[in-house]
Design a protein around this motif. Structure first.
Motif, PDB file in Angstrom:
ATOM      1  N   ILE A   1      57.819 -41.354 -38.463  1.00  0.00           N
ATOM      2  CA  ILE A   1      58.352 -40.154 -38.680  1.00  0.00           C
ATOM      3  C   ILE A   1      59.381 -39.943 -37.605  1.00  0.00           C
ATOM      4  O   ILE A   1      59.364 -39.753 -36.420  1.00  0.00           O
ATOM      5  CB  ILE A   1      57.389 -38.971 -38.164  1.00  0.00           C
TER       6      ILE A   1
ATOM      7  N   VAL B   1      62.796 -33.141 -46.040  1.00  0.00           N
ATOM      8  CA  VAL B   1      61.692 -34.080 -45.750  1.00  0.00           C
ATOM      9  C   VAL B   1      61.966 -35.362 -46.532  1.00  0.00           C
ATOM     10  O   VAL B   1      62.071 -35.081 -47.787  1.00  0.00           O
ATOM     11  CB  VAL B   1      60.419 -33.669 -45.889  1.00  0.00           C
TER      12      VAL B   1
ATOM     13  N   HIS C   1      50.970 -33.545 -35.361  1.00  0.00           N
ATOM     14  CA  HIS C   1      50.505 -34.851 -36.000  1.00  0.00           C
ATOM     15  C   HIS C   1      49.073 -35.325 -35.692  1.00  0.00           C
ATOM     16  O   HIS C   1      48.210 -35.542 -36.405  1.00  0.00           O
ATOM     17  CB  HIS C   1      51.550 -35.909 -36.269  1.00  0.00           C
TER      18      HIS C   1
ATOM     19  N   THR D   1      53.771 -33.202 -43.510  1.00  0.00           N
ATOM     20  CA  THR D   1      55.310 -32.734 -42.832  1.00  0.00           C
ATOM     21  C   THR D   1      55.791 -31.849 -43.715  1.00  0.00           C
ATOM     22  O   THR D   1      56.044 -30.719 -43.259  1.00  0.00           O
ATOM     23  CB  THR D   1      56.050 -34.021 -42.803  1.00  0.00           C
TER      24      THR D   1
END
Ligand code: NAD
Length: 364
Positions: free
Chosen positions: A106, A241, A316, A180
Motif C-alpha cells: 500500500i 484508490v 491497517h 482502503t
C-alpha cells in the motif's frame, strides 16, 4: 487495546526518523486510551554489526511475537562491499516479506497543496495537490511465475517469464483495496490490461464480483494500464484508490512517487496473510525512501514518511482510523503552516528532523 510493535529502525537516517516518529505515535494512542508496547531490534547493517546477519534470529522472533512491524530503512556504504546475498536490503527485507507472506503493498501518494512546487507537474494541473493510494499485489504475477532462458536450434536465444494469478490471490488483494477505499472516498479504480492478457481478464472479473458481493457501497471503475500511466501524469488529482497487479503496480507506484515530489513525505505498508492478536492484518510499515546516508546524523531527514507510516500501521493493523486520520491531519497542518525540512524547502528556511516532528506532535 494494547499494540505490540516490533520497532526496526535500521541504518543511517532510520534511527533518527524513528526516534522522531515514536512520540507522535504514542501521543495519538494516548489520546484515545490505547497503549503501546514496543521493543527495538537491530536490522539491516545494524543487524550485521550486532549479530552477524541482516535479519538476526532475535529480531525475527520479536517480529513474530508482535502485532505489526514499524521499519525504518536499511543499507548504506558501510556494507556495500558484502556479497549481494548478504546486503542489508536483500538479506533483511526480502526474508521478512517472504516469512510473513506480505502480499499487499500500500503506497499513499501525498502532495499537500502547500507543496505544489515539489511536483514536476505544473501547479495549475493540481491546484488542490495530490492524495491517492496505490495498492499493489506483491507476491504474484510475472515476477514470481516460472522463467527460463533457452538457446534454440540455430543459436537464437529465447527468454520466457510467466504471468500467473489465482482467483484467491486477486480476492485477497481486492479485500485490502476495499478496506482502503472504505476509509477514504469509497471509490476504487482497478487497473489491468484485460484487452490483451488472460490474467487481466480474470483480474477484472474477480475484482468486479468481489466488490459486488462484499462492497456494494463502493464505486468501482476499471482502466487499462497504458491509459492509467498517461492519466497519472495528466490528472493525478483525479485518482483516489488504485488497485493493480505486481508489475503494473511496480511501475505505476514509482511514477506516482515522482509526481508527488519528495521521498521524505512518502510512506508505505506491506500487509501479510496473517492476522495479529486483534484480528487485523499483520503488516510491515516503512518510508518509501531508503536510508539516505548523504544526510544521516545531521538532523536533516524529513520524519514525515516515518510518521505517516505509523499512521498507516494504525489503520491497517489495528483499525484505528480516527487516530490515523489525526496523525495525517497533523502532518498536513504542519506543512500548511509553512514548516519545511530541507528536502521540501527548495532553498527557503528549513527546520531539522526533531523540530519538524515536534511541530507535528504539537498540532496533533
Ligand atoms: P535513498 O532513498 O536513501 O535517498 C535518495 C535521495 O532521497 C537522497 O538524496 C536522500 O537524501 C533523499 N531522501 C530519502 N529519504 C529522505 C528523507 N526522509 N528526508 C529527506 N531526504 C530523503 O536512496 P539511495 O541513496 O539510493 O539509497 C541509500 C541506501 O538505502 C542504499 O543502501 C539502498 O540500498 C537503501 N535503500 C533501502 C530501502 C529500504 O530500506 N526499504 C529502500 C531504498 C533504498
Amino acid at each position: 487495546m494494547q499494540l505490540k510493535i516490533a520497532i526496526l529502525p535500521g541504518d543511517y537516517i532510520g534511527p533518527e526518523v524513528m526516534d522522531a516518529a515514536l512520540p507522535v505515535l504514542e501521543a495519538a494512542l494516548k489520546r484515545s486510551g490505547h497503549s503501546l508496547a514496543h521493543s527495538t531490534h537491530p536490522v539491516g547493517g545494524a543487524g550485521i554489526d550486532a549479530a552477524g546477519k541482516a535479519l538476526p534470529d532475535a529480531t525475527l522472533k520479536a517480529c513474530q511475537e508482535a502485532d505489526a512491524i514499524l521499519f525504518g530503512s536499511v543499507g548504506g556504504p558501510k556494507w556495500e562491499k558484502l556479497p549481494p546475498a548478504e546486503q542489508p536490503e536483500r538479506a533483511a527485507l526480502l526474508p521478512l516479506r517472504k516469512h510473513f507472506q506480505l502480499f499487499a503493498n500500500i503506497r499513499p501518494g501525498l502532495l499537500p497543496k502547500a507543496l505544489l512546487g515539489a511536483s514536476p507537474i505544473r501547479p495549475e494541473r493540481i491546484p488542490e495537490g495530490i492524495d491517492l493510494v496505490c495498492i499493489r499485489e506483491l507476491t504474484g504475477g510475472l515476477y514470481f511465475g516460472a522463467k527460463r532462458t533457452t538457446t534454440l536450434e540455430g543459436g537464437d536465444v529465447e527468454a520466457v517469464d510467466t504471468m500467473v494469478y489465482r482467483k484467491s490471490e486477486i480476492e485477497r488483494i481486492t479485500d485490502v483495496a476495499i478496506a482502503t477505499a472504505r476509509a477514504r472516498k469509497k471509490q476504487l479504480l482497478s487497473v489491468d490490461k484485460a484487452n490483451v492478457l488472460e490474467c487481466s481478464v480474470l483480474w477484472r472479473k474477480t475484482v468486479t464480483e468481489r466488490v459486488a458481493a462484499t462492497a456494494p457501497d463502493l464505486t468501482l471503475s476499471h482502466m487499462y494500464v497504458d491509459n492509467a500511466a498517461m492519466q497519472l501524469v495528466r490528472s493525478p488529482a483525479s485518482f483516489d484508490v488504485l488497485l493493480t497487479e505486481n508489475m503494473f503496480g511496480d511501475i505505476l507506484s514509482d511514477e506516482m512517487s515522482v509526481v508527488c515530489g519528495s521521498l521524505g513525505m512518502l510512506s508505505s505498508a506491506s500487509i501479510g496473510t496473517g492476522k495479529n492478536r486483534h484480528g487485523f492484518s499483520f503488516g510491515l510499515y516503512e518510508p518509501a525512501g531508503g536510508s539516505a546516508p548523504d544526510i544521516a546524523g545531521k538532523n536533516l531527514a524529513n520524519p514525515c514518511a516515518q510518521i505517516l507510516s505509523a499512521a498507516l500501521m494504525l489503520r491497517h493493523s489495528f483499525g484505528l482510523h480516527a487516530e490515523a486520520d489525526a496523525i495525517d491531519a497533523a502532518v498536513r497542518k504542519t506543512i500548511a503552516d509553512g514548516l519545511r525540512t530541507a528536502d521540501i524547502a527548495f532553498g527557503a528556511p528549513s527546520v531539522g528532523t526533531r523540530e519538524m516532528a515536534a511541530a507535528v506532535l504539537a498540532r496533533l
